[in-house]
Design a protein around this motif. Structure first.
Motif, mmCIF file in Angstrom:
data_model
loop_
_atom_site.group_PDB
_atom_site.id
_atom_site.type_symbol
_atom_site.label_atom_id
_atom_site.label_comp_id
_atom_site.label_asym_id
_atom_site.label_seq_id
_atom_site.Cartn_x
_atom_site.Cartn_y
_atom_site.Cartn_z
ATOM 1 N N PRO A 1 9.590 8.119 8.098
ATOM 2 C CA PRO A 1 10.355 9.477 8.423
ATOM 3 C C PRO A 1 11.354 9.660 7.992
ATOM 4 N N LEU A 2 12.268 8.639 7.701
ATOM 5 C CA LEU A 2 13.746 8.870 6.999
ATOM 6 C C LEU A 2 13.705 8.757 5.529
ATOM 7 N N LEU A 3 12.802 7.967 5.018
ATOM 8 C CA LEU A 3 12.945 7.588 3.495
ATOM 9 C C LEU A 3 11.698 8.154 2.750
ATOM 10 N N GLY A 4 10.696 8.609 3.358
ATOM 11 C CA GLY A 4 9.592 9.046 2.747
ATOM 12 C C GLY A 4 9.092 7.865 1.836
ATOM 13 N N GLU A 5 8.621 8.394 0.539
ATOM 14 C CA GLU A 5 7.956 7.376 -0.406
ATOM 15 C C GLU A 5 8.820 6.400 -0.965
ATOM 16 N N ARG A 6 10.248 6.458 -0.545
ATOM 17 C CA ARG A 6 11.026 5.426 -1.087
ATOM 18 C C ARG A 6 10.915 4.194 -0.299
ATOM 19 N N ALA B 1 14.666 0.647 -1.644
ATOM 20 C CA ALA B 1 15.261 0.755 -0.333
ATOM 21 C C ALA B 1 14.535 -0.017 0.564
ATOM 22 N N GLY B 2 13.274 -0.120 0.383
ATOM 23 C CA GLY B 2 12.155 -0.709 1.221
ATOM 24 C C GLY B 2 12.439 -2.292 1.287
ATOM 25 N N THR C 1 0.788 -1.291 0.034
ATOM 26 C CA THR C 1 0.015 0.068 0.079
ATOM 27 C C THR C 1 0.789 1.343 0.090
ATOM 28 N N LYS C 2 0.619 2.401 -0.961
ATOM 29 C CA LYS C 2 1.525 3.433 -1.019
ATOM 30 C C LYS C 2 0.472 4.636 -0.769
ATOM 31 N N LYS C 3 -0.536 4.643 -1.157
ATOM 32 C CA LYS C 3 -1.551 5.815 -1.140
ATOM 33 C C LYS C 3 -2.834 5.707 -0.381
ATOM 34 N N THR C 4 -2.934 5.912 0.967
ATOM 35 C CA THR C 4 -4.139 5.668 1.605
ATOM 36 C C THR C 4 -4.415 6.942 2.297
ATOM 37 N N ALA C 5 -5.621 7.265 2.897
ATOM 38 C CA ALA C 5 -5.905 8.318 3.563
ATOM 39 C C ALA C 5 -4.893 8.571 4.908
ATOM 40 N N LEU D 1 -1.725 7.645 4.975
ATOM 41 C CA LEU D 1 -0.307 7.625 4.821
ATOM 42 C C LEU D 1 -0.075 9.173 4.466
ATOM 43 N N PRO D 2 1.220 9.756 5.149
ATOM 44 C CA PRO D 2 1.339 11.241 4.913
ATOM 45 C C PRO D 2 1.969 11.266 3.444
ATOM 46 N N ALA D 3 1.683 12.321 2.905
ATOM 47 C CA ALA D 3 2.490 12.777 1.774
ATOM 48 C C ALA D 3 3.808 13.371 1.892
ATOM 49 N N ASN D 4 4.028 13.958 3.117
ATOM 50 C CA ASN D 4 5.136 14.113 3.450
ATOM 51 C C ASN D 4 5.280 14.029 4.872
ATOM 52 N N TRP D 5 6.406 13.917 5.688
ATOM 53 C CA TRP D 5 6.525 13.898 7.106
ATOM 54 C C TRP D 5 6.070 14.995 8.007
ATOM 55 N N GLY D 6 6.143 16.324 7.271
ATOM 56 C CA GLY D 6 5.837 17.311 7.999
ATOM 57 C C GLY D 6 4.337 17.613 7.907
ATOM 58 N N GLY D 7 3.630 17.039 7.216
ATOM 59 C CA GLY D 7 2.033 17.475 6.949
ATOM 60 C C GLY D 7 1.441 16.754 7.946
ATOM 61 N N LYS D 8 0.095 17.201 7.884
ATOM 62 C CA LYS D 8 -0.974 16.473 8.655
ATOM 63 C C LYS D 8 -0.935 15.013 8.766
ATOM 64 N N MET D 9 -1.139 14.503 9.981
ATOM 65 C CA MET D 9 -1.085 13.189 10.038
ATOM 66 C C MET D 9 -2.184 12.336 10.885
ATOM 67 N N SER D 10 -2.391 11.252 10.539
ATOM 68 C CA SER D 10 -3.458 10.701 11.146
ATOM 69 C C SER D 10 -3.185 10.305 12.906
ATOM 70 N N THR D 11 -4.092 10.281 13.429
ATOM 71 C CA THR D 11 -3.755 10.346 14.894
ATOM 72 C C THR D 11 -4.210 8.822 15.196
#
Length: 543
Positions: free
Chosen positions: A216-221, A226-227, A2-6, A8-18
């Motif tokens: 948080p370190l690799l983002g979408e990678r 890498a994953g 899974t890469k894109k769900t509600a 998953l953050p687009a970037n780490w600094g953005g709004k995140m699910s709690t």
């Protein structure tokens, strides 16, 4: 994956699910339908993690069985190179993990709840603890609780901090060093991996697999090559760490059967035991966590408690109580010298025992961490770390003091085979029980415990490796779990066969070699986890 769900953050600094209080079934449906997964012969596998991992493992098994001498030389060379060049890495990393866990206990992030503010635990505290403890150290505690203190006391393979062997001071140091190897350090390693996986799965909605902890370190990678590398290393470390334990369990069970019933103590018997226990593990795997691991873990803890109580009451009870206090005091007094790697003069002990143990715990960490993550939803970070770090250490203190103290008392008093030193590591437990009442019954219980811990470890490991190689899915086909259970047994057989008379060394070599690269992975995971917890704390609404 899974890469894109509600969630998953687009970037780490953005709004995140709690997080939320969604059920495990909802989690599986919503978040684990992977676009990199393919179906082959009824298997739902993640490409390339499953294929690369399985291929490398099969090559190792087949190569070792065909060329055992060459395989042994390769394993010994890899073991020596890893220890001599990277002892500092194993030691410093393990120390950092302990400090990091204590930091999490006191920081505000400790109040974060795994799964969100309204999440509830799925298992009772007793079942939760039984499962994590049985999966984490069961076979090892049965194998080493007698053998290790006696080995240090008699200088079988080095003494800790060059303590004088066969003295009371040497006995006290032997117990402290044993607890050191089974205490805070291994459980800190388990705790970091388990917490990272539970947090990113249940609070961030990511797949329950090792790569998720590095977002948080690799983002979408993390969803790319890498994953893949991270998950492949996790599979290899896990399966070789498990194989080490399964091999030790087979050795001890064979020695026990030889001691009790006269069964030949040979590698052929060990292989038969591995095959038989793997078959039982497959049945447990098919039944799943609630019908398999949970039932076996509770049975394990019941039998272990019975055996522990018997040895405590039938042995030198007052001496054992004294050992509990002395061991705790000596452990606290010597934990820093034992954790130091600079200028050590006890090189034989330091490299032969401590570095091996740290590598072994690292290689086990994906397995134990992912497993306890699966059963820890609804716990707060502080509750999780407290239970995973402190409670098992207290239980280990009691267990080692009772079994190790009984063995040392016999060795010091000139009673039984242990008075002559450590002849057979796998036979030590039964030699200690031989000098207590009801030897036949207690030895049979000990053998049963070894086999049950064997099944639990194989079962739990299969579920975990299956999850990693299925891209984080918790509902992969049963046939896939059976495949990994069989492969775990095959590696244990290959290591025993390839090691020959020095099978113990071969088992250790497998754990050390695979634990080395994963140590670096764990250090990065700790950094990533801290970043994630900080972000969660900032974005969680105050209540």
């Amino acid at each position: 994956m899974t890469k894109k769900t509600a969630d998953l953050p687009a970037n780490w600094g953005g709004k995140m699910s709690t997080g939320s209080n969604q059920s495990t079934e909802d989690y599986e449906t919503e978040h684990e339908i992977g676009d990199n997964n393919i179906e082959v012969m009824g298997l739902d596998i993640h490409n390339p993690v499953f294929l690369v991992s399985a291929t490398l493992i099969l090559i190792f098994v087949i190569g070792t069985l065909i060329m055992p001498t060459e395989a042994k030389a390769l394993l010994d060379g890899a073991k020596g190179w890893s220890i001599n060049n990277f002892d500092w890495l194993f030691m410093s990393a393990s120390n950092l993990f302990v400090l990091f866990c204590f930091l999490l206990l006191v920081l505000p992030v400790g109040k974060i709840r795994l799964g969100g503010v309204d999440a509830k635990p799925e298992y009772s505290r007793l079942s939760w603890f039984s499962m994590l403890f049985a999966a984490g150290m069961g076979i090892g505690l049965m194998f080493w609780s007698v053998a290790e203190p006696v080995a240090y006391y008699t200088d079988w393979w080095g003494t800790p901090l060059n303590a004088e062997n066969k003295t009371q001071a040497g006995a006290d140091m032997a117990m402290a060093a044993t607890l050191f190897h089974w205490g805070l350090h291994p459980w800190a390693i388990y705790g970091i991996v388990g917490l990272a996986l539970a947090f990113f799965a249940f609070n961030k909605g990511m797949p329950l697999t090792i790569r998720s902890a590095f977002y948080p370190l690799l983002g979408e990678r993390v969803w790319g090559r890498a994953g893949d590398v991270i998950d492949i290393l996790a599979v290899l470390a896990t399966i070789f760490g498990l194989a080490t334990s399964l091999g030790l369990g087979a050795q001890q069970a064979t020695s026990g059967l030889s001691f009790l019933f006269g069964v030949p103590d040979t590698i052929n018997t060990q292989i038969i035991i591995i095959v038989g226990v793997t078959a039982v593990a497959i049945v447990s795997v098919v039944r799943g966590i609630n019908g398999g691991v949970k039932v076996l873990s509770n049975l394990n803890m019941t039998l272990a408690l019975l055996l522990l109580t018997f040895v405590f009451l039938a042995g030198p009870t007052l001496t054992l109580i004294s050992y509990m206090g002395t061991t705790a005091i000596e452990y606290v007094a010597n934990v820093i010298p034992l954790s130091n790697w600079i200028g050590r003069e006890d090189d034989k002990f330091f490299h032969g025992w401590t570095v091996f143990y740290w590598a072994w715990w690292v290689s086990w960490s994906p397995f134990v961490g992912l497993f306890i993550a699966r059963i820890s939803k609804g716990r707060t970070v502080r509750e999780f770390i407290s239970a995973v770090l402190l409670v098992p250490v207290l239980v280990t203190l009691v267990w080692m003091s009772v079994f190790g103290g009984s063995a040392l008392e016999q060795a010091q008093s000139g009673v039984g085979e242990l008075a002559n030193g450590l002849g057979s590591v796998s036979l030590a437990m039964f030699q200690m029980l031989e000098n207590l009442p009801w030897t036949q019954i207690t030895s049979f219980i000990a053998i049963t415990l070894v086999l049950l811990f064997f099944v639990t470890s194989s079962d739990s490991g299969s579920l975990v490796i299956d999850s990693i190689t299925a891209g984080g899915k918790l509902d992969a086909p049963v046939s896939q779990r059976i495949f990994w259970a069989c492969l775990e047994g095959a590696i244990a057989i290959a290591l025993l066969y390839g090691g020959g008379k020095e099978a113990l060394s071969a088992l250790q070599a497998g754990a050390i070699t695979t634990g080395l690269p994963f140590t670096i992975i764990l250090l990065l995971m700790a950094v990533s986890l801290f970043k994630g917890l900080q972000s969660e704390l900032q974005n969680t609404p105050k209540r």
